[in-house]
Design an enzyme around this catalytic site. Structure first.
Site, PDB file in Angstrom:
ATOM      1  CB  CYS A 172      -0.956  -0.007   1.194  1.00 33.95           C
ATOM      2  SG  CYS A 172      -1.854   1.534   1.355  1.00 33.95           S
TER       3      CYS A 172
ATOM      4  CE1 TYR B  22     -11.038  -1.931  -6.227  1.00 33.19           C
ATOM      5  CE2 TYR B  22     -11.106  -4.204  -6.943  1.00 33.19           C
ATOM      6  CZ  TYR B  22     -11.574  -3.194  -6.134  1.00 33.19           C
ATOM      7  OH  TYR B  22     -12.567  -3.450  -5.242  1.00 33.19           O
TER       8      TYR B  22
ATOM      9  CG  HIS C 104     -28.872  23.239  -3.655  1.00 28.16           C
ATOM     10  ND1 HIS C 104     -28.935  22.306  -4.661  1.00 28.16           N
ATOM     11  CD2 HIS C 104     -29.069  24.449  -4.228  1.00 28.16           C
ATOM     12  CE1 HIS C 104     -29.174  22.933  -5.802  1.00 28.16           C
ATOM     13  NE2 HIS C 104     -29.258  24.227  -5.571  1.00 28.16           N
TER      14      HIS C 104
ATOM     15  CE  LYS D  74      -4.799   4.232  -6.314  1.00 24.13           C
ATOM     16  NZ  LYS D  74      -5.317   2.920  -6.065  1.00 24.13           N
TER      17      LYS D  74
ATOM     18  CD  GLU E  96     -28.219  19.108  -4.173  1.00 23.55           C
ATOM     19  OE1 GLU E  96     -29.176  19.514  -3.504  1.00 23.55           O
ATOM     20  OE2 GLU E  96     -27.570  19.842  -4.942  1.00 23.55           O
TER      21      GLU E  96
ATOM     22  CD  GLU F 105      -7.184   2.196  -8.774  1.00 26.66           C
ATOM     23  OE1 GLU F 105      -8.084   2.313  -7.940  1.00 26.66           O
ATOM     24  OE2 GLU F 105      -6.039   1.809  -8.465  1.00 26.66           O
TER      25      GLU F 105
ATOM     26  CB  CYS G 131      -3.367   2.484  -1.622  1.00 20.82           C
ATOM     27  SG  CYS G 131      -3.489   0.792  -1.094  1.00 20.82           S
TER      28      CYS G 131
HETATM   29  P1  NDP Z   1      -8.471  -7.543 -10.236  1.00 20.25           P
HETATM   30  O1  NDP Z   1      -8.834  -8.800  -9.527  1.00 20.25           O
HETATM   31  O2  NDP Z   1      -9.171  -6.284  -9.911  1.00 20.25           O
HETATM   32  O3  NDP Z   1      -8.659  -7.777 -11.797  1.00 20.25           O
HETATM   33  C1  NDP Z   1      -7.959  -8.790 -12.453  1.00 20.25           C
HETATM   34  C2  NDP Z   1      -8.230  -8.694 -13.937  1.00 20.25           C
HETATM   35  O4  NDP Z   1      -7.320  -9.536 -14.611  1.00 20.25           O
HETATM   36  C3  NDP Z   1      -9.631  -9.143 -14.318  1.00 20.25           C
HETATM   37  O5  NDP Z   1     -10.077  -8.321 -15.353  1.00 20.25           O
HETATM   38  C4  NDP Z   1      -9.430 -10.581 -14.758  1.00 20.25           C
HETATM   39  O6  NDP Z   1     -10.253 -10.979 -15.800  1.00 20.25           O
HETATM   40  C5  NDP Z   1      -8.015 -10.555 -15.309  1.00 20.25           C
HETATM   41  N1  NDP Z   1      -7.284 -11.805 -15.064  1.00 20.25           N
HETATM   42  C6  NDP Z   1      -7.242 -12.520 -13.918  1.00 20.25           C
HETATM   43  N2  NDP Z   1      -6.442 -13.592 -14.065  1.00 20.25           N
HETATM   44  C7  NDP Z   1      -5.962 -13.556 -15.318  1.00 20.25           C
HETATM   45  C8  NDP Z   1      -5.091 -14.396 -16.068  1.00 20.25           C
HETATM   46  N3  NDP Z   1      -4.569 -15.493 -15.567  1.00 20.25           N
HETATM   47  N4  NDP Z   1      -4.808 -14.019 -17.339  1.00 20.25           N
HETATM   48  C9  NDP Z   1      -5.347 -12.921 -17.885  1.00 20.25           C
HETATM   49  N5  NDP Z   1      -6.188 -12.103 -17.221  1.00 20.25           N
HETATM   50  C10 NDP Z   1      -6.487 -12.413 -15.957  1.00 20.25           C
HETATM   51  O7  NDP Z   1      -6.883  -7.446 -10.077  1.00 20.25           O
HETATM   52  P2  NDP Z   1      -5.856  -6.229 -10.116  1.00 20.25           P
HETATM   53  O8  NDP Z   1      -4.579  -6.842 -10.526  1.00 20.25           O
HETATM   54  O9  NDP Z   1      -6.384  -5.080 -10.883  1.00 20.25           O
HETATM   55  O10 NDP Z   1      -5.773  -5.809  -8.592  1.00 20.25           O
HETATM   56  C11 NDP Z   1      -5.416  -6.760  -7.598  1.00 20.25           C
HETATM   57  C12 NDP Z   1      -6.140  -6.513  -6.307  1.00 20.25           C
HETATM   58  O11 NDP Z   1      -5.589  -5.379  -5.678  1.00 20.25           O
HETATM   59  C13 NDP Z   1      -7.614  -6.188  -6.488  1.00 20.25           C
HETATM   60  O12 NDP Z   1      -8.414  -7.342  -6.423  1.00 20.25           O
HETATM   61  C14 NDP Z   1      -7.918  -5.244  -5.374  1.00 20.25           C
HETATM   62  O13 NDP Z   1      -8.432  -5.952  -4.299  1.00 20.25           O
HETATM   63  C15 NDP Z   1      -6.578  -4.637  -5.016  1.00 20.25           C
HETATM   64  N6  NDP Z   1      -6.540  -3.236  -5.464  1.00 20.25           N
HETATM   65  C16 NDP Z   1      -7.417  -2.358  -4.932  1.00 20.25           C
HETATM   66  C17 NDP Z   1      -7.422  -1.041  -5.319  1.00 20.25           C
HETATM   67  C18 NDP Z   1      -8.404  -0.102  -4.723  1.00 20.25           C
HETATM   68  O14 NDP Z   1      -8.972  -0.422  -3.680  1.00 20.25           O
HETATM   69  N7  NDP Z   1      -8.672   1.047  -5.341  1.00 20.25           N
HETATM   70  C19 NDP Z   1      -6.477  -0.535  -6.315  1.00 20.25           C
HETATM   71  C20 NDP Z   1      -5.617  -1.550  -6.839  1.00 20.25           C
HETATM   72  C21 NDP Z   1      -5.657  -2.845  -6.418  1.00 20.25           C
HETATM   73  P3  NDP Z   1     -11.840 -11.267 -15.667  1.00 20.25           P
HETATM   74  O15 NDP Z   1     -12.513 -10.026 -16.161  1.00 20.25           O
HETATM   75  O16 NDP Z   1     -12.090 -12.438 -16.523  1.00 20.25           O
HETATM   76  O17 NDP Z   1     -12.114 -11.559 -14.228  1.00 20.25           O
END
Ligand code: NDP
Length: 450
Positions: free
Chosen positions: A44, A179, A439, A52, A444, A183, A49
Site C-alpha cells: 500500500c 482495479y 445544496h 497510485k 445531495e 486506474e 494505494c
Molecule cells: P483484479 O482482480 O481487480 O482484476 C484482475 C483482472 O485480470 C480481471 O479483469 C481478470 O479478468 C483478469 N485476469 C485474472 N487472471 C488472469 C489471467 N490469468 N490471465 C489474464 N487475465 C487475468 O486485479 P488487479 O490486478 O487489478 O488488482 C489486484 C487486487 O488489488 C484487487 O483485487 C484489489 O483488491 C486490489 N486493489 C485495490 C485497489 C483499490 O482499492 N482502489 C487498487 C488496486 C488494487 P476477468 O474479467 O475475466 O475476471
C-alpha cells in the site's frame, strides 16, 4: 507471557496488516519482532494505494487545466514533467516508510530487515542465519502481481515498475480489466499516452454494478482509451528498436512502447517454510485461516492479502488489529466483519460502491427497488465537459432498508465513506429522505432520489 521463547510474537512482513498487528500487540505488552525483506510499509505505502493516489492527483490536473479555460483562466506554457512527479511521489513514499519504521521503534518492536522463514515448531530462521523462537507467528507477507505464462512475458512490467519509469511510454498496452488496469489506464491517458486495455473476458471490473461499469467504459472510450475484449496474450517480441510487438488472441499483432500486466495478484507464500510445520494453503496459494485469522496450526496466524479474503488495505489493517487485540489484549477475542466493505476504483472519474449490486440484490432478495440519478455535475456543465455521473441506490422492498449504493463521478469515494456508514448501520430509504440536502452538491443526489 511465555518467556521460554525469544518473542511473544514474530511477524513476517511489515505491510499494512503486519505493522498494525505488531504495534498493537506491543502496546498490549507483548515482546514483538517483525521481519521485512524489502521496505517497511508494504504494497500500500511503497508500491500501491498511496503512490497510485498521488499519480491520480497528478494526472487529474490535465483535465482541471483544460476545464480552467471555461472558468476564465488563461494558462500559458503548461507542460507536464513526469520525472518531477515521479520523484515527488517517491520522496513522499520514503517519508511515509520512515514514519512506519518510527511507529515500530516507538513501540519497541524489534525490526529485522531481512527475509524470515519458519524452520521448526515456534522457530524462525532469518536470512543472516540467526535463529529465534516465538510463542506466536503472524504471516503478513501480502501478494504480488500475477504474470500470465506466455512467450515473451519477460518484457512486461507490472504496477510495481510503473512508478519508476524513466520516461512515459508513447503507447502502452495494459492487460487486465480490474482495479489496477482501469486506474493506471486513467493515469497514463491523462499524461498523454495512447492507452489500450486488453482483458481476457468481455467485461471490466466484474464485481461492480453493471451500469457503473458501462458508464466508465463509455467515458474512458470518449477520453481516448481503447478496449479489447476476449484478448489474451499469444506472444510478445522485442524489436530491434526496443518496441514491443504484441500478438493477442483475435487481434492483429500491434506495436507498443510498454506492456503492463494487471491480471490479479498471488499470495506470497514461497520460501516461508509453511511446509516445515504443515500450514494449510488453498487453491490459489492463499493461507487458509478461520474467522480469527488463525491457521490450522494453533500458534500461527495470517492476515491481509496472503489470506486472499478481501484484498484491501483497510481490511488487512482491521485483521491485524483484531488478531493483536484477541491474542494479546485484555478483552474477549473478536473477528473482523467482512460484510458491507466499501470500495473504490480511482479511475477517471472514480467509482465507489458499498453493499449489493442491483443484480446481486435481485438474486438474493427478489423484490427490490432501484433508485437512480444520472446527472452532469455543475462543474462539468460550465466546463463543457460532456461527462455524466451516475448514482444508484438499491433498496430491499420488504423493509425499505438500503442494501447497496453505487456511484461513478467526481469525488465519489469521498462521498461514499460517509454513505457507507448508513448502509452498514442498516438505515432505510426513508432515513435518507428525511435528511435535508446540502445544496448545491453532487452528494445531495443521495437524499433526493425519487
Ligand atoms: P483484479 O482482480 O481487480 O482484476 C484482475 C483482472 O485480470 C480481471 O479483469 C481478470 O479478468 C483478469 N485476469 C485474472 N487472471 C488472469 C489471467 N490469468 N490471465 C489474464 N487475465 C487475468 O486485479 P488487479 O490486478 O487489478 O488488482 C489486484 C487486487 O488489488 C484487487 O483485487 C484489489 O483488491 C486490489 N486493489 C485495490 C485497489 C483499490 O482499492 N482502489 C487498487 C488496486 C488494487 P476477468 O474479467 O475475466 O475476471
Amino acid at each position: 507471557m511465555a518467556d521460554a521463547y525469544d518473542f511473544d510474537l514474530f511477524t513476517i512482513g511489515a505491510g499494512s496488516g503486519g505493522v498494525r498487528a505488531s504495534r498493537v500487540a506491543a502496546a498490549h505488552g507483548a515482546r514483538v519482532a517483525v521481519a521485512e525483506e524489502y521496505r517497511v510499509g508494504g504494497t500500500c505505502v511503497i508500491r500501491g494505494c498511496v503512490p497510485k493516489k498521488m499519480l491520480v492527483y497528478g494526472a487529474h490536473f490535465a483535465e482541471d487545466l483544460e476545464d480552467a479555460k471555461s472558468f476564465g483562466w488563461t494558462i500559458e506554457g503548461k507542460r507536464f514533467d513526469w520525472a518531477r512527479l515521479r520523484d515527488s511521489v517517491q520522496t513522499d513514499v520514503t517519508r511515509l516508510e520512515g514514519l512506519y519504521g518510527q511507529t515500530l521503534s516507538n513501540h519497541k518492536v524489534t525490526v529485522f530487515n531481512e527475509r524470515a522463514a519458519i524452520t521448526g515448531d515456534h522457530q524462525i530462521t532469518l536470512a543472516s542465519g540467526k535463529v529465534v523462537t516465538a510463542a506466536h507467528i503472524l504471516i503478513a507477507t501480502g501478494a504480488r502481481p500475477l504474470i500470465p505464462e506466455f512467450p515473451g512475458n519477460e518484457h512486461v512490467i507490472t504496477s510495481n515498475e510503473a512508478f519508476h519509469l524513466d520516461t512515459l511510454p508513447r503507447r502502452i498496452l495494459i492487460a487486465g480489466g480490474g482495479y489496477i488496469a482501469n486506474e493506471f489506464a486513467g493515469i497514463f491517458n491523462e499524461f498523454g499516452c495512447k492507452v489500450t486495455i486488453a482483458n481476457r473476458s468481455d467485461t471490466i471490473l466484474r464485481s461492480y454494478d453493471a451500469a457503473l461499469r458501462d458508464r466508465l467504459l463509455q467515458i474512458s472510450m470518449v477520453k481516448g482509451i481503447t478496449f479489447l475484449f476476449h484478448a489474451e496474450f499469444e506472444h510478445i517480441e522485442k524489436q530491434a528498436d526496443g518496441t514491443l510487438l504484441v500478438k493477442l488472441t483475435g487481434q492483429e499483432a500491434c506495436e507498443y512502447d510498454a506492456v503492463m500486466v494487471a491480471t490479479g495478484r498471488v499470495p506470497n507464500i514461497e520460501g516461508l517454510g509453511l511446509e516445515a510445520v504443515g500450514v494449510e494453503t488453498g487453491k490459489k496459494g492463499e493461507i487458509v485461516v478461520d474467522a480469527f485469522s488463525k491457521t490450522n496450526i494453533d500458534y500461527i496466524y495470517a492476515v491481509g492479502d496472503v489470506t486472499d479474503r478481501v484484498q484491501l488495505t483497510p481490511v488487512a489493517i482491521r485483521e491485524g488489529q483484531a488478531f493483536a487485540d484477541s491474542v494479546f489484549g485484555p478483552g474477549e477475542p473478536y473477528a473482523v466483519d467482512h460484510s458491507c466493505v466499501p470500495s473504490a476504483v480511482f479511475s477517471h472519474p472514480p467509482i465507489a460502491a458499498v453493499g449489493l449490486t442491483e443484480s446481486e440484490a435481485r438474486n438474493s432478495l427478489g423484490n427490490i427497488k432501484v433508485y437512480q440519478a444520472d446527472f452532469r455535475p455543475m462543474k462539468n456543465v460550465v466546463a463543457g465537459r460532456n461527462e455524466r455521473s451516475l448514482y444508484k441506490m438499491i433498496v430491499d422492498a420488504a423493509n425499505d432498508r438500503i442494501v447497496g449504493i453505487h456511484m461513478i463521478g467526481p469525488d465519489s469515494p469521498e462521498i461514499m465513506q460517509a454513505a457507507a456508514i448508513a448502509v452498514k448501520a442498516g438505515l432505510t430509504k426513508a432515513d435518507f429522505d428525511a435528511t435535508v440536502a446540502i445544496h448545491p452538491t453532487m452528494a445531495e443526489e443521495l437524499v433526493l432520489f425519487k
